[in-house]
Design a protein around this motif. Sequence first.
Motif, PDB file in Angstrom:
ATOM      1  N   ARG A 194      -1.328  56.626  18.860  1.00 58.02           N
ATOM      2  CA  ARG A 194      -2.654  57.124  18.530  1.00 58.02           C
ATOM      3  C   ARG A 194      -3.570  55.949  18.219  1.00 58.02           C
ATOM      4  O   ARG A 194      -3.179  54.999  17.569  1.00 58.02           O
ATOM      5  CB  ARG A 194      -2.536  58.058  17.334  1.00 58.02           C
ATOM      6  CG  ARG A 194      -3.791  58.771  17.051  1.00 58.02           C
ATOM      7  CD  ARG A 194      -3.580  59.892  16.083  1.00 58.02           C
ATOM      8  NE  ARG A 194      -4.876  60.440  15.801  1.00 58.02           N
ATOM      9  CZ  ARG A 194      -5.134  61.273  14.865  1.00 58.02           C
ATOM     10  NH1 ARG A 194      -4.175  61.698  14.090  1.00 58.02           N
ATOM     11  NH2 ARG A 194      -6.332  61.719  14.660  1.00 58.02           N
ATOM     12  N   LEU A 195      -4.803  56.019  18.661  1.00 58.85           N
ATOM     13  CA  LEU A 195      -5.778  54.943  18.501  1.00 58.85           C
ATOM     14  C   LEU A 195      -6.627  55.186  17.252  1.00 58.85           C
ATOM     15  O   LEU A 195      -7.138  56.283  17.034  1.00 58.85           O
ATOM     16  CB  LEU A 195      -6.676  54.872  19.733  1.00 58.85           C
ATOM     17  CG  LEU A 195      -7.690  53.746  19.791  1.00 58.85           C
ATOM     18  CD1 LEU A 195      -7.002  52.386  19.816  1.00 58.85           C
ATOM     19  CD2 LEU A 195      -8.581  53.894  21.015  1.00 58.85           C
ATOM     20  N   TYR A 196      -6.772  54.138  16.441  1.00 62.51           N
ATOM     21  CA  TYR A 196      -7.571  54.195  15.208  1.00 62.51           C
ATOM     22  C   TYR A 196      -8.587  53.071  15.199  1.00 62.51           C
ATOM     23  O   TYR A 196      -8.442  52.077  15.909  1.00 62.51           O
ATOM     24  CB  TYR A 196      -6.670  54.036  13.980  1.00 62.51           C
ATOM     25  CG  TYR A 196      -5.738  55.177  13.752  1.00 62.51           C
ATOM     26  CD1 TYR A 196      -6.112  56.254  12.958  1.00 62.51           C
ATOM     27  CD2 TYR A 196      -4.476  55.188  14.319  1.00 62.51           C
ATOM     28  CE1 TYR A 196      -5.260  57.313  12.739  1.00 62.51           C
ATOM     29  CE2 TYR A 196      -3.605  56.244  14.105  1.00 62.51           C
ATOM     30  CZ  TYR A 196      -4.005  57.297  13.323  1.00 62.51           C
ATOM     31  OH  TYR A 196      -3.156  58.343  13.105  1.00 62.51           O
ATOM     32  N   SER A 197      -9.601  53.204  14.361  1.00 65.16           N
ATOM     33  CA  SER A 197     -10.587  52.148  14.139  1.00 65.16           C
ATOM     34  C   SER A 197     -10.615  51.827  12.651  1.00 65.16           C
ATOM     35  O   SER A 197     -10.402  52.706  11.817  1.00 65.16           O
ATOM     36  CB  SER A 197     -11.986  52.609  14.563  1.00 65.16           C
ATOM     37  OG  SER A 197     -12.032  52.844  15.938  1.00 65.16           O
ATOM     38  N   THR A 198     -10.890  50.566  12.355  1.00 62.70           N
ATOM     39  CA  THR A 198     -11.000  50.159  10.960  1.00 62.70           C
ATOM     40  C   THR A 198     -12.009  49.030  10.840  1.00 62.70           C
ATOM     41  O   THR A 198     -12.461  48.475  11.838  1.00 62.70           O
ATOM     42  CB  THR A 198      -9.624  49.726  10.395  1.00 62.70           C
ATOM     43  OG1 THR A 198      -9.720  49.584   8.990  1.00 62.70           O
ATOM     44  CG2 THR A 198      -9.153  48.424  11.019  1.00 62.70           C
ATOM     45  N   PRO A 204     -17.726  40.234   8.246  1.00 62.80           N
ATOM     46  CA  PRO A 204     -17.238  41.602   8.462  1.00 62.80           C
ATOM     47  C   PRO A 204     -16.692  41.732   9.877  1.00 62.80           C
ATOM     48  O   PRO A 204     -17.164  41.052  10.799  1.00 62.80           O
ATOM     49  CB  PRO A 204     -18.482  42.470   8.264  1.00 62.80           C
ATOM     50  CG  PRO A 204     -19.633  41.557   8.447  1.00 62.80           C
ATOM     51  CD  PRO A 204     -19.169  40.175   8.099  1.00 62.80           C
ATOM     52  N   LEU A 205     -15.708  42.587  10.021  1.00 65.25           N
ATOM     53  CA  LEU A 205     -15.036  42.735  11.313  1.00 65.25           C
ATOM     54  C   LEU A 205     -14.609  44.186  11.488  1.00 65.25           C
ATOM     55  O   LEU A 205     -14.076  44.804  10.561  1.00 65.25           O
ATOM     56  CB  LEU A 205     -13.807  41.827  11.323  1.00 65.25           C
ATOM     57  CG  LEU A 205     -13.027  41.679  12.599  1.00 65.25           C
ATOM     58  CD1 LEU A 205     -13.863  40.934  13.635  1.00 65.25           C
ATOM     59  CD2 LEU A 205     -11.754  40.898  12.343  1.00 65.25           C
ATOM     60  N   SER A 206     -14.870  44.755  12.655  1.00 69.20           N
ATOM     61  CA  SER A 206     -14.411  46.098  13.006  1.00 69.20           C
ATOM     62  C   SER A 206     -13.534  45.973  14.241  1.00 69.20           C
ATOM     63  O   SER A 206     -13.837  45.183  15.141  1.00 69.20           O
ATOM     64  CB  SER A 206     -15.591  47.016  13.327  1.00 69.20           C
ATOM     65  OG  SER A 206     -16.409  47.166  12.202  1.00 69.20           O
ATOM     66  N   PHE A 207     -12.461  46.746  14.278  1.00 69.38           N
ATOM     67  CA  PHE A 207     -11.594  46.703  15.446  1.00 69.38           C
ATOM     68  C   PHE A 207     -10.753  47.963  15.539  1.00 69.38           C
ATOM     69  O   PHE A 207     -10.670  48.746  14.607  1.00 69.38           O
ATOM     70  CB  PHE A 207     -10.700  45.450  15.432  1.00 69.38           C
ATOM     71  CG  PHE A 207      -9.780  45.356  14.242  1.00 69.38           C
ATOM     72  CD1 PHE A 207      -8.482  45.838  14.312  1.00 69.38           C
ATOM     73  CD2 PHE A 207     -10.209  44.774  13.064  1.00 69.38           C
ATOM     74  CE1 PHE A 207      -7.636  45.751  13.227  1.00 69.38           C
ATOM     75  CE2 PHE A 207      -9.372  44.668  11.970  1.00 69.38           C
ATOM     76  CZ  PHE A 207      -8.081  45.164  12.060  1.00 69.38           C
ATOM     77  N   ARG A 208     -10.130  48.149  16.706  1.00 74.76           N
ATOM     78  CA  ARG A 208      -9.262  49.283  16.966  1.00 74.76           C
ATOM     79  C   ARG A 208      -7.815  48.813  16.993  1.00 74.76           C
ATOM     80  O   ARG A 208      -7.540  47.663  17.323  1.00 74.76           O
ATOM     81  CB  ARG A 208      -9.615  49.924  18.294  1.00 74.76           C
ATOM     82  CG  ARG A 208     -10.996  50.483  18.310  1.00 74.76           C
ATOM     83  CD  ARG A 208     -11.404  50.676  19.726  1.00 74.76           C
ATOM     84  NE  ARG A 208     -12.034  51.945  19.946  1.00 74.76           N
ATOM     85  CZ  ARG A 208     -12.126  52.533  21.127  1.00 74.76           C
ATOM     86  NH1 ARG A 208     -11.625  51.992  22.177  1.00 74.76           N
ATOM     87  NH2 ARG A 208     -12.734  53.662  21.264  1.00 74.76           N
ATOM     88  N   PHE A 209      -6.926  49.734  16.690  1.00 72.78           N
ATOM     89  CA  PHE A 209      -5.503  49.436  16.759  1.00 72.78           C
ATOM     90  C   PHE A 209      -4.739  50.702  17.120  1.00 72.78           C
ATOM     91  O   PHE A 209      -5.244  51.818  16.975  1.00 72.78           O
ATOM     92  CB  PHE A 209      -4.997  48.848  15.439  1.00 72.78           C
ATOM     93  CG  PHE A 209      -5.096  49.776  14.265  1.00 72.78           C
ATOM     94  CD1 PHE A 209      -4.030  50.575  13.901  1.00 72.78           C
ATOM     95  CD2 PHE A 209      -6.272  49.847  13.527  1.00 72.78           C
ATOM     96  CE1 PHE A 209      -4.121  51.437  12.811  1.00 72.78           C
ATOM     97  CE2 PHE A 209      -6.381  50.703  12.433  1.00 72.78           C
ATOM     98  CZ  PHE A 209      -5.298  51.498  12.079  1.00 72.78           C
ATOM     99  N   VAL A 210      -3.534  50.509  17.629  1.00 66.98           N
ATOM    100  CA  VAL A 210      -2.666  51.621  18.000  1.00 66.98           C
ATOM    101  C   VAL A 210      -1.580  51.745  16.945  1.00 66.98           C
ATOM    102  O   VAL A 210      -0.956  50.744  16.555  1.00 66.98           O
ATOM    103  CB  VAL A 210      -2.038  51.394  19.392  1.00 66.98           C
ATOM    104  CG1 VAL A 210      -1.046  52.496  19.730  1.00 66.98           C
ATOM    105  CG2 VAL A 210      -3.132  51.311  20.449  1.00 66.98           C
ATOM    106  N   LEU A 211      -1.359  52.961  16.497  1.00 71.78           N
ATOM    107  CA  LEU A 211      -0.329  53.249  15.497  1.00 71.78           C
ATOM    108  C   LEU A 211       0.699  54.171  16.139  1.00 71.78           C
ATOM    109  O   LEU A 211       0.351  55.236  16.651  1.00 71.78           O
ATOM    110  CB  LEU A 211      -0.975  53.922  14.284  1.00 71.78           C
ATOM    111  CG  LEU A 211      -0.062  54.282  13.120  1.00 71.78           C
ATOM    112  CD1 LEU A 211       0.467  53.016  12.460  1.00 71.78           C
ATOM    113  CD2 LEU A 211      -0.812  55.127  12.107  1.00 71.78           C
ATOM    114  N   VAL A 231       2.131  48.817  14.367  1.00 71.22           N
ATOM    115  CA  VAL A 231       0.690  48.631  14.504  1.00 71.22           C
ATOM    116  C   VAL A 231       0.459  47.499  15.504  1.00 71.22           C
ATOM    117  O   VAL A 231       1.023  46.416  15.361  1.00 71.22           O
ATOM    118  CB  VAL A 231       0.052  48.268  13.142  1.00 71.22           C
ATOM    119  CG1 VAL A 231      -1.444  48.087  13.284  1.00 71.22           C
ATOM    120  CG2 VAL A 231       0.385  49.307  12.084  1.00 71.22           C
ATOM    121  N   THR A 232      -0.350  47.749  16.528  1.00 73.33           N
ATOM    122  CA  THR A 232      -0.671  46.715  17.516  1.00 73.33           C
ATOM    123  C   THR A 232      -2.151  46.772  17.847  1.00 73.33           C
ATOM    124  O   THR A 232      -2.774  47.837  17.785  1.00 73.33           O
ATOM    125  CB  THR A 232       0.136  46.895  18.821  1.00 73.33           C
ATOM    126  OG1 THR A 232      -0.114  48.185  19.352  1.00 73.33           O
ATOM    127  CG2 THR A 232       1.620  46.707  18.607  1.00 73.33           C
TER     128      THR A 232
END
Length: 70
Positions: A1-5, A17-24, A33-34
């Motif tokens: 599942r893809l998430y953003s943080t 500040p940094l925003s990015f997506r990751f797969v859980l 987490v990748t």
Amino acid sequence: RLYSTRGTLNRKGVSRPLSFRFVLTGRGDTRKVTGTVRVARLSFGVGDGGSSGDLAPDVALKFSFTAKQR
């Protein structure tokens, strides 16, 4: 599942500040987490010396780790 943080990246005394997506992925109490995030290296004073002329302005930070609930 893809998430953003979002969060803050600190490097060489510089915080941005940094925003990015990751797969859980995973089941039970263990998750993997990748992801990859692109960063403008000069914003952090990375590769600003005389030998950095051939470096791309952005770098990819790839991460992968396993998290286990305690």
